[in-house]
Scaffold this motif. Structure first.
Motif, PDB file in Angstrom:
ATOM      1  N   ILE A 136      73.146  36.559 103.521  1.00 38.83           N
ATOM      2  CA  ILE A 136      72.852  36.786 102.108  1.00 38.83           C
ATOM      3  C   ILE A 136      73.232  35.585 101.239  1.00 38.83           C
ATOM      4  O   ILE A 136      72.443  35.118 100.426  1.00 38.83           O
ATOM      5  CB  ILE A 136      73.593  38.042 101.570  1.00 38.83           C
ATOM      6  N   PHE A 137      74.455  35.074 101.400  1.00 43.66           N
ATOM      7  CA  PHE A 137      74.964  34.027 100.510  1.00 43.66           C
ATOM      8  C   PHE A 137      75.085  32.664 101.186  1.00 43.66           C
ATOM      9  O   PHE A 137      74.735  31.652 100.614  1.00 43.66           O
ATOM     10  CB  PHE A 137      76.341  34.426  99.960  1.00 43.66           C
ATOM     11  N   ASP A 138      75.684  32.632 102.357  1.00 41.26           N
ATOM     12  CA  ASP A 138      75.933  31.412 103.115  1.00 41.26           C
ATOM     13  C   ASP A 138      76.704  30.365 102.304  1.00 41.26           C
ATOM     14  O   ASP A 138      76.336  29.198 102.262  1.00 41.26           O
ATOM     15  CB  ASP A 138      74.621  30.838 103.646  1.00 41.26           C
ATOM     16  N   ILE A 139      77.793  30.797 101.659  1.00 42.61           N
ATOM     17  CA  ILE A 139      78.617  29.846 100.904  1.00 42.61           C
ATOM     18  C   ILE A 139      80.026  29.706 101.469  1.00 42.61           C
ATOM     19  O   ILE A 139      80.726  28.768 101.117  1.00 42.61           O
ATOM     20  CB  ILE A 139      78.690  30.200  99.402  1.00 42.61           C
ATOM     21  N   ARG A 140      80.424  30.592 102.352  1.00 38.03           N
ATOM     22  CA  ARG A 140      81.781  30.491 102.902  1.00 38.03           C
ATOM     23  C   ARG A 140      81.966  29.223 103.716  1.00 38.03           C
ATOM     24  O   ARG A 140      83.050  28.649 103.722  1.00 38.03           O
ATOM     25  CB  ARG A 140      82.101  31.706 103.779  1.00 38.03           C
ATOM     26  N   GLY A 141      80.925  28.774 104.397  1.00 39.56           N
ATOM     27  CA  GLY A 141      81.022  27.542 105.182  1.00 39.56           C
ATOM     28  C   GLY A 141      81.436  26.366 104.312  1.00 39.56           C
ATOM     29  O   GLY A 141      82.264  25.544 104.705  1.00 39.56           O
ATOM     30  N   GLU A 142      80.879  26.301 103.113  1.00 42.05           N
ATOM     31  CA  GLU A 142      81.239  25.239 102.172  1.00 42.05           C
ATOM     32  C   GLU A 142      82.690  25.399 101.720  1.00 42.05           C
ATOM     33  O   GLU A 142      83.421  24.421 101.584  1.00 42.05           O
ATOM     34  CB  GLU A 142      80.294  25.242 100.976  1.00 42.05           C
ATOM     35  N   TRP A 143      83.115  26.640 101.476  1.00 41.35           N
ATOM     36  CA  TRP A 143      84.511  26.884 101.102  1.00 41.35           C
ATOM     37  C   TRP A 143      85.441  26.368 102.189  1.00 41.35           C
ATOM     38  O   TRP A 143      86.452  25.738 101.906  1.00 41.35           O
ATOM     39  CB  TRP A 143      84.768  28.370 100.884  1.00 41.35           C
ATOM     40  N   HIS A 144      85.096  26.649 103.450  1.00 45.55           N
ATOM     41  CA  HIS A 144      85.948  26.230 104.565  1.00 45.55           C
ATOM     42  C   HIS A 144      86.036  24.708 104.640  1.00 45.55           C
ATOM     43  O   HIS A 144      87.100  24.152 104.885  1.00 45.55           O
ATOM     44  CB  HIS A 144      85.443  26.804 105.874  1.00 45.55           C
ATOM     45  N   LYS A 145      84.901  24.023 104.425  1.00 52.36           N
ATOM     46  CA  LYS A 145      84.902  22.555 104.439  1.00 52.36           C
ATOM     47  C   LYS A 145      85.819  22.016 103.344  1.00 52.36           C
ATOM     48  O   LYS A 145      86.589  21.089 103.572  1.00 52.36           O
ATOM     49  CB  LYS A 145      83.493  22.015 104.218  1.00 52.36           C
TER      50      LYS A 145
ATOM     51  N   GLU B 216      70.083  39.282  95.539  1.00 51.82           N
ATOM     52  CA  GLU B 216      69.207  40.205  96.228  1.00 51.82           C
ATOM     53  C   GLU B 216      69.213  39.824  97.701  1.00 51.82           C
ATOM     54  O   GLU B 216      69.636  38.731  98.073  1.00 51.82           O
ATOM     55  CB  GLU B 216      67.778  40.114  95.678  1.00 51.82           C
ATOM     56  N   ASP B 217      68.726  40.695  98.530  1.00 47.21           N
ATOM     57  CA  ASP B 217      68.692  40.457  99.968  1.00 47.21           C
ATOM     58  C   ASP B 217      67.542  39.509 100.308  1.00 47.21           C
ATOM     59  O   ASP B 217      66.378  39.859 100.141  1.00 47.21           O
ATOM     60  CB  ASP B 217      68.509  41.790 100.695  1.00 47.21           C
ATOM     61  N   PRO B 218      67.833  38.302 100.785  1.00 48.68           N
ATOM     62  CA  PRO B 218      66.761  37.349 101.113  1.00 48.68           C
ATOM     63  C   PRO B 218      65.908  37.801 102.293  1.00 48.68           C
ATOM     64  O   PRO B 218      64.808  37.301 102.484  1.00 48.68           O
ATOM     65  CB  PRO B 218      67.515  36.046 101.425  1.00 48.68           C
TER      66      PRO B 218
ATOM     67  N   LEU C 281      64.225  35.077  94.677  1.00 49.17           N
ATOM     68  CA  LEU C 281      65.403  35.945  94.649  1.00 49.17           C
ATOM     69  C   LEU C 281      66.058  35.971  93.280  1.00 49.17           C
ATOM     70  O   LEU C 281      66.198  34.945  92.628  1.00 49.17           O
ATOM     71  CB  LEU C 281      66.453  35.454  95.647  1.00 49.17           C
ATOM     72  N   GLU C 282      66.488  37.148  92.874  1.00 45.02           N
ATOM     73  CA  GLU C 282      67.320  37.283  91.689  1.00 45.02           C
ATOM     74  C   GLU C 282      68.765  37.093  92.138  1.00 45.02           C
ATOM     75  O   GLU C 282      69.199  37.693  93.119  1.00 45.02           O
ATOM     76  CB  GLU C 282      67.148  38.677  91.078  1.00 45.02           C
ATOM     77  N   ALA C 283      69.469  36.239  91.436  1.00 46.92           N
ATOM     78  CA  ALA C 283      70.874  35.983  91.763  1.00 46.92           C
ATOM     79  C   ALA C 283      71.638  35.706  90.474  1.00 46.92           C
ATOM     80  O   ALA C 283      71.051  35.337  89.461  1.00 46.92           O
ATOM     81  CB  ALA C 283      70.990  34.807  92.723  1.00 46.92           C
ATOM     82  N   ASP C 284      72.932  35.896  90.530  1.00 43.38           N
ATOM     83  CA  ASP C 284      73.775  35.654  89.370  1.00 43.38           C
ATOM     84  C   ASP C 284      75.185  35.412  89.869  1.00 43.38           C
ATOM     85  O   ASP C 284      75.524  35.752  91.009  1.00 43.38           O
ATOM     86  CB  ASP C 284      73.745  36.877  88.447  1.00 43.38           C
ATOM     87  N   ASP C 285      75.994  34.810  89.054  1.00 41.53           N
ATOM     88  CA  ASP C 285      77.424  34.711  89.337  1.00 41.53           C
ATOM     89  C   ASP C 285      78.161  34.620  88.018  1.00 41.53           C
ATOM     90  O   ASP C 285      77.631  34.137  87.031  1.00 41.53           O
ATOM     91  CB  ASP C 285      77.765  33.536  90.265  1.00 41.53           C
ATOM     92  N   PHE C 286      79.359  35.155  88.028  1.00 42.32           N
ATOM     93  CA  PHE C 286      80.202  35.107  86.839  1.00 42.32           C
ATOM     94  C   PHE C 286      81.640  35.338  87.264  1.00 42.32           C
ATOM     95  O   PHE C 286      81.916  35.726  88.389  1.00 42.32           O
ATOM     96  CB  PHE C 286      79.760  36.140  85.781  1.00 42.32           C
ATOM     97  N   TRP C 287      82.550  35.053  86.345  1.00 40.54           N
ATOM     98  CA  TRP C 287      83.971  35.241  86.602  1.00 40.54           C
ATOM     99  C   TRP C 287      84.492  36.321  85.664  1.00 40.54           C
ATOM    100  O   TRP C 287      84.038  36.437  84.528  1.00 40.54           O
ATOM    101  CB  TRP C 287      84.718  33.926  86.405  1.00 40.54           C
TER     102      TRP C 287
ATOM    103  N   GLU D  11      72.653  47.142  86.327  1.00 41.50           N
ATOM    104  CA  GLU D  11      71.550  46.183  86.324  1.00 41.50           C
ATOM    105  C   GLU D  11      71.373  45.439  87.646  1.00 41.50           C
ATOM    106  O   GLU D  11      70.294  44.913  87.915  1.00 41.50           O
ATOM    107  CB  GLU D  11      71.694  45.183  85.176  1.00 41.50           C
ATOM    108  N   TYR D  12      72.402  45.377  88.478  1.00 40.71           N
ATOM    109  CA  TYR D  12      72.317  44.676  89.754  1.00 40.71           C
ATOM    110  C   TYR D  12      72.121  45.622  90.944  1.00 40.71           C
ATOM    111  O   TYR D  12      72.251  45.195  92.098  1.00 40.71           O
ATOM    112  CB  TYR D  12      73.574  43.835  89.980  1.00 40.71           C
ATOM    113  N   ALA D  13      71.826  46.883  90.680  1.00 34.15           N
ATOM    114  CA  ALA D  13      71.677  47.869  91.762  1.00 34.15           C
ATOM    115  C   ALA D  13      70.697  47.363  92.820  1.00 34.15           C
ATOM    116  O   ALA D  13      69.638  46.828  92.502  1.00 34.15           O
ATOM    117  CB  ALA D  13      71.202  49.200  91.196  1.00 34.15           C
ATOM    118  N   GLY D  14      71.115  47.499  94.080  1.00 32.96           N
ATOM    119  CA  GLY D  14      70.311  47.043  95.205  1.00 32.96           C
ATOM    120  C   GLY D  14      70.672  45.648  95.683  1.00 32.96           C
ATOM    121  O   GLY D  14      70.289  45.246  96.775  1.00 32.96           O
ATOM    122  N   SER D  15      71.407  44.897  94.881  1.00 32.32           N
ATOM    123  CA  SER D  15      71.824  43.546  95.259  1.00 32.32           C
ATOM    124  C   SER D  15      73.151  43.601  96.007  1.00 32.32           C
ATOM    125  O   SER D  15      73.828  44.621  96.039  1.00 32.32           O
ATOM    126  CB  SER D  15      71.983  42.673  94.011  1.00 32.32           C
ATOM    127  N   TYR D  16      73.512  42.468  96.569  1.00 30.93           N
ATOM    128  CA  TYR D  16      74.793  42.334  97.261  1.00 30.93           C
ATOM    129  C   TYR D  16      75.783  41.600  96.362  1.00 30.93           C
ATOM    130  O   TYR D  16      75.400  40.755  95.549  1.00 30.93           O
ATOM    131  CB  TYR D  16      74.629  41.552  98.562  1.00 30.93           C
TER     132      TYR D  16
END
Length: 120
Positions: free
Chosen positions: A92-101, A46-48, A56-62, A24-29
């Motif tokens: 695509i995501f730009d969330i690692r910067g927040e993780w580093h902070k 999806e690729d912005p 954009l279609e986006a999702d997250d789960f654990w 279902e997420y084919a084509g997304s990162y």
């Protein structure tokens, strides 16, 4: 291409980026990161660069330690070359910067509460 071993002990702290080619997420990162308590975080987008950012279609789960390799296999993830990983994550995501902070803040707080070493 050789399959990537989904192994917590060797997984990069900032996760890895790959392109999903099936399901279902084919084509997304996918940004796959090892989390606490034997879980894995799946961040999907999806690729912005290919459309309107506000649509954009986006999702997250654990997923559990046991389920993560199966899910990655079902998604048929093609992992980015390590030399392109950081640039792709930023685009695509730009969330690692927040993780580093957060990590820096956490280490600063821990250092404030560390006991001074006893000298001889």
């Amino acid at each position: 291409m050789e399959p990537v071993l989904i192994d917590r002990s060797s997984w990069p702290q900032d996760g890895r980026i790959g392109r999903i080619t099936a399901g279902e997420y084919a084509g997304s990162y996918l940004l796959l990161a090892a989390e606490i308590n034997d879980s894995w975080a799946f961040y999907i987008s999806e690729d912005p660069r290919a459309g309107k950012v506000d649509e954009l279609e986006a999702d997250d789960f654990w997923a559990t330690e046991e389920d993560a390799p199966r899910l990655v296999a079902e998604m048929a993830v093609v992992w980015a070359d390590e030399s392109q990983d950081a640039a792709l994550e930023k685009e695509i995501f730009d969330i690692r910067g927040e993780w580093h902070k957060r990590r820096r803040r956490g280490s600063m707080i821990r250092s404030l509460f560390r006991r001074p070493e006893q000298s001889d």
